[in-house]
Design a protein around this motif. Structure first.
Motif, mmCIF file in Angstrom:
data_model
loop_
_atom_site.group_PDB
_atom_site.id
_atom_site.type_symbol
_atom_site.label_atom_id
_atom_site.label_comp_id
_atom_site.label_asym_id
_atom_site.label_seq_id
_atom_site.Cartn_x
_atom_site.Cartn_y
_atom_site.Cartn_z
ATOM 1 N N GLY A 238 -5.615 -16.695 12.827
ATOM 2 C CA GLY A 238 -7.052 -16.838 13.035
ATOM 3 C C GLY A 238 -7.836 -15.983 12.060
ATOM 4 O O GLY A 238 -7.300 -15.462 11.079
ATOM 5 N N ILE A 239 -9.109 -15.824 12.314
ATOM 6 C CA ILE A 239 -9.976 -15.013 11.464
ATOM 7 C C ILE A 239 -9.486 -13.570 11.509
ATOM 8 O O ILE A 239 -9.312 -13.009 12.599
ATOM 9 N N PRO A 240 -9.209 -12.940 10.354
ATOM 10 C CA PRO A 240 -8.530 -11.637 10.337
ATOM 11 C C PRO A 240 -9.151 -10.555 11.212
ATOM 12 O O PRO A 240 -8.428 -9.827 11.899
ATOM 13 N N ASN A 241 -10.473 -10.432 11.212
ATOM 14 C CA ASN A 241 -11.079 -9.352 11.998
ATOM 15 C C ASN A 241 -11.269 -9.723 13.468
ATOM 16 O O ASN A 241 -11.715 -8.893 14.268
ATOM 17 N N GLN A 242 -10.944 -10.950 13.828
ATOM 18 C CA GLN A 242 -11.017 -11.383 15.224
ATOM 19 C C GLN A 242 -9.973 -12.482 15.442
ATOM 20 O O GLN A 242 -10.313 -13.622 15.747
ATOM 21 N N PRO A 243 -8.679 -12.125 15.312
ATOM 22 C CA PRO A 243 -7.623 -13.147 15.388
ATOM 23 C C PRO A 243 -7.539 -13.790 16.761
ATOM 24 O O PRO A 243 -7.867 -13.168 17.780
ATOM 25 N N HIS A 244 -7.099 -15.035 16.764
ATOM 26 C CA HIS A 244 -6.949 -15.740 18.043
ATOM 27 C C HIS A 244 -5.724 -15.240 18.795
ATOM 28 O O HIS A 244 -5.696 -15.267 20.025
ATOM 29 N N TRP A 245 -4.707 -14.795 18.078
ATOM 30 C CA TRP A 245 -3.514 -14.237 18.713
ATOM 31 C C TRP A 245 -2.909 -13.164 17.813
ATOM 32 O O TRP A 245 -3.135 -13.148 16.605
ATOM 33 N N GLN A 246 -2.157 -12.254 18.432
ATOM 34 C CA GLN A 246 -1.441 -11.220 17.707
ATOM 35 C C GLN A 246 -0.052 -11.043 18.310
ATOM 36 O O GLN A 246 0.156 -11.291 19.507
ATOM 37 N N ALA A 247 0.888 -10.594 17.478
ATOM 38 C CA ALA A 247 2.242 -10.276 17.920
ATOM 39 C C ALA A 247 2.624 -8.931 17.325
ATOM 40 O O ALA A 247 2.225 -8.601 16.207
ATOM 41 N N CYS A 248 3.390 -8.151 18.067
ATOM 42 C CA CYS A 248 3.773 -6.811 17.623
ATOM 43 C C CYS A 248 5.259 -6.588 17.895
ATOM 44 O O CYS A 248 5.724 -6.804 19.018
ATOM 45 N N PHE A 249 5.994 -6.167 16.871
ATOM 46 C CA PHE A 249 7.430 -5.913 16.957
ATOM 47 C C PHE A 249 7.656 -4.414 16.781
ATOM 48 O O PHE A 249 7.388 -3.862 15.706
ATOM 49 N N SER A 250 8.171 -3.748 17.785
ATOM 50 C CA SER A 250 8.331 -2.303 17.728
ATOM 51 C C SER A 250 9.504 -1.916 16.820
ATOM 52 O O SER A 250 10.319 -2.753 16.404
ATOM 53 N N TYR A 251 9.576 -0.625 16.537
ATOM 54 C CA TYR A 251 10.723 -0.091 15.802
ATOM 55 C C TYR A 251 12.002 -0.399 16.580
ATOM 56 O O TYR A 251 12.060 -0.235 17.800
ATOM 57 N N GLY A 252 13.028 -0.873 15.886
ATOM 58 C CA GLY A 252 14.301 -1.179 16.533
ATOM 59 C C GLY A 252 14.503 -2.644 16.861
ATOM 60 O O GLY A 252 15.624 -3.050 17.187
ATOM 61 N N LYS B 100 0.836 -1.193 0.000
ATOM 62 C CA LYS B 100 0.000 0.000 0.000
ATOM 63 C C LYS B 100 0.877 1.252 0.000
ATOM 64 O O LYS B 100 2.030 1.227 0.420
ATOM 65 N N THR B 101 0.295 2.347 -0.452
ATOM 66 C CA THR B 101 1.038 3.599 -0.524
ATOM 67 C C THR B 101 1.245 4.236 0.845
ATOM 68 O O THR B 101 1.944 5.246 0.957
ATOM 69 N N ASP B 102 0.633 3.681 1.885
ATOM 70 C CA ASP B 102 0.835 4.221 3.227
ATOM 71 C C ASP B 102 2.110 3.713 3.875
ATOM 72 O O ASP B 102 2.386 4.001 5.040
ATOM 73 N N GLY B 103 2.904 2.955 3.112
ATOM 74 C CA GLY B 103 4.180 2.474 3.634
ATOM 75 C C GLY B 103 4.114 1.117 4.296
ATOM 76 O O GLY B 103 5.004 0.762 5.073
ATOM 77 N N GLY C 136 -1.387 -13.979 9.021
ATOM 78 C CA GLY C 136 -0.844 -12.864 8.266
ATOM 79 C C GLY C 136 0.258 -12.146 9.004
ATOM 80 O O GLY C 136 0.464 -12.322 10.203
ATOM 81 N N ALA C 137 0.990 -11.316 8.250
ATOM 82 C CA ALA C 137 2.024 -10.461 8.808
ATOM 83 C C ALA C 137 2.021 -9.152 8.035
ATOM 84 O O ALA C 137 1.872 -9.145 6.805
ATOM 85 N N CYS C 138 2.167 -8.065 8.747
ATOM 86 C CA CYS C 138 2.190 -6.736 8.139
ATOM 87 C C CYS C 138 3.510 -6.069 8.484
ATOM 88 O O CYS C 138 3.901 -6.017 9.650
ATOM 89 N N HIS C 139 4.204 -5.567 7.474
ATOM 90 C CA HIS C 139 5.497 -4.897 7.647
ATOM 91 C C HIS C 139 5.351 -3.425 7.291
ATOM 92 O O HIS C 139 4.947 -3.088 6.178
ATOM 93 N N ARG C 140 5.669 -2.547 8.218
ATOM 94 C CA ARG C 140 5.674 -1.104 7.943
ATOM 95 C C ARG C 140 7.092 -0.717 7.548
ATOM 96 O O ARG C 140 7.975 -0.598 8.397
ATOM 97 N N TYR C 141 7.309 -0.556 6.257
ATOM 98 C CA TYR C 141 8.651 -0.269 5.758
ATOM 99 C C TYR C 141 8.957 1.226 5.744
ATOM 100 O O TYR C 141 10.120 1.622 5.594
ATOM 101 N N ALA C 142 7.963 2.062 5.893
ATOM 102 C CA ALA C 142 8.156 3.510 5.998
ATOM 103 C C ALA C 142 7.682 3.939 7.376
ATOM 104 O O ALA C 142 6.484 4.003 7.639
ATOM 105 N N ILE C 143 8.623 4.205 8.267
ATOM 106 C CA ILE C 143 8.300 4.548 9.641
ATOM 107 C C ILE C 143 8.171 6.057 9.785
ATOM 108 O O ILE C 143 9.092 6.809 9.453
ATOM 109 N N ASN C 144 7.029 6.518 10.254
ATOM 110 C CA ASN C 144 6.804 7.945 10.461
ATOM 111 C C ASN C 144 7.206 8.398 11.854
ATOM 112 O O ASN C 144 7.533 9.567 12.054
#
Length: 246
Positions: free
Chosen positions: A168-182, A133-136, A148-156
């Motif tokens: 899991g089901i995308p709009n109600q996933p069974h689990w999520q993981a988040c990796f911060s900048y750095g 997407k054009t949002d980076g 799924g996995a989402c990568h933010r390649y343009a950090i604001n």
């Protein structure tokens, strides 16, 4: 299988954390079942905070500080409903990075030169879709669209997460993981390699999330020929295990 739909398994620090306590790593039990572990240098820590009444059942968190007890430089968070094998593989890679830095003049925990494609190329080779997407951001979806996995390649801003993953089901996933900048890309690569692993996991029926049970493959522990009680679909070729990506 697939691993990202298998359910959490045992939420046990003794299984998730591979840290050598005899070499100076510390465990710090806290109130309400919370458990901390920290490295001998006190720059690296990880925590399990159970919340049995919440949908996520709690949080696993990894944090790193440039100086002991200083401000947090980066962190990774996982829902407690994340499959334990994913958690273990990331913590194992974390320990490898720590030991590599300790016995060299490198500082991979804070200056990792691993390219982002090392983390997402294995997903593409396993047939995951890729949209940009054009949002980076770029998003990778499993063939069944239940992981799924989402990568933010343009950090604001530094507070933006660089990677996010779910199962899991995308709009109600069974689990999520988040990796911060750095967060070292090497740790993300260990996570994605584990995410697409075809090694079967042991689960009881009660462990498996109900909404996605029909999407699972079933395999015996002694034979390599998988089978499904319904359509007997073939499995994809084995993926390399989580480990060094550089």
């Amino acid at each position: 299988m697939p691993r990202y739909l298998a359910g959490p398994g045992p939420a046990d620090p003794d299984i998730v954390w591979p840290f050598p306590l005899e070499e100076g790593w510390h465990l710090h039990p806290a109130h309400d079942g919370m458990v901390f572990a920290s490295s001998p240098c006190a720059r690296l820590w990880t925590r399990f905070a159970p919340e049995p009444e919440s949908r996520s059942k709690g949080t696993w968190t990894i944090g790193a500080n440039h100086i002991p007890f200083g401000p947090r430089t980066w962190q990774i968070t996982f829902d407690a409903t994340t499959p334990a094998e994913l958690l273990h593989d990331v913590h194992t890679e974390l320990l490898d990075l720590y030991l590599e830095d300790r016995h060299s003049d490198q500082d991979h925990l804070f200056d990792d030169a691993t390219a982002p494609h090392e983390a997402y190329a294995p997903l593409l080779t396993r047939g995951w879709s890729h949209t940009v997407k054009t949002d980076g951001t770029q998003t990778f979806l499993a063939p069944d669209e239940l992981g799924g996995a989402c990568h933010r390649y343009a950090i604001n801003a530094p507070q933006d997460a660089t990677w996010r993953a779910w199962g899991g089901i995308p709009n109600q996933p069974h689990w999520q993981a988040c990796f911060s900048y750095g967060v070292p890309t090497t740790l993300v690569a260990a996570f994605t390699a584990s995410l697409i692993s075809t090694e079967p996991l042991h689960r009881t029926v009660q462990d498996i999330p109900v909404p996605t049970r029909s999407a699972l493959y079933v395999a015996t522990t002694t034979a390599k020929q998988p089978h499904s009680p319904t359509s007997n679909p073939p499995l994809p070729p084995p993926a390399p295990g989580a480990g060094r990506t550089r």
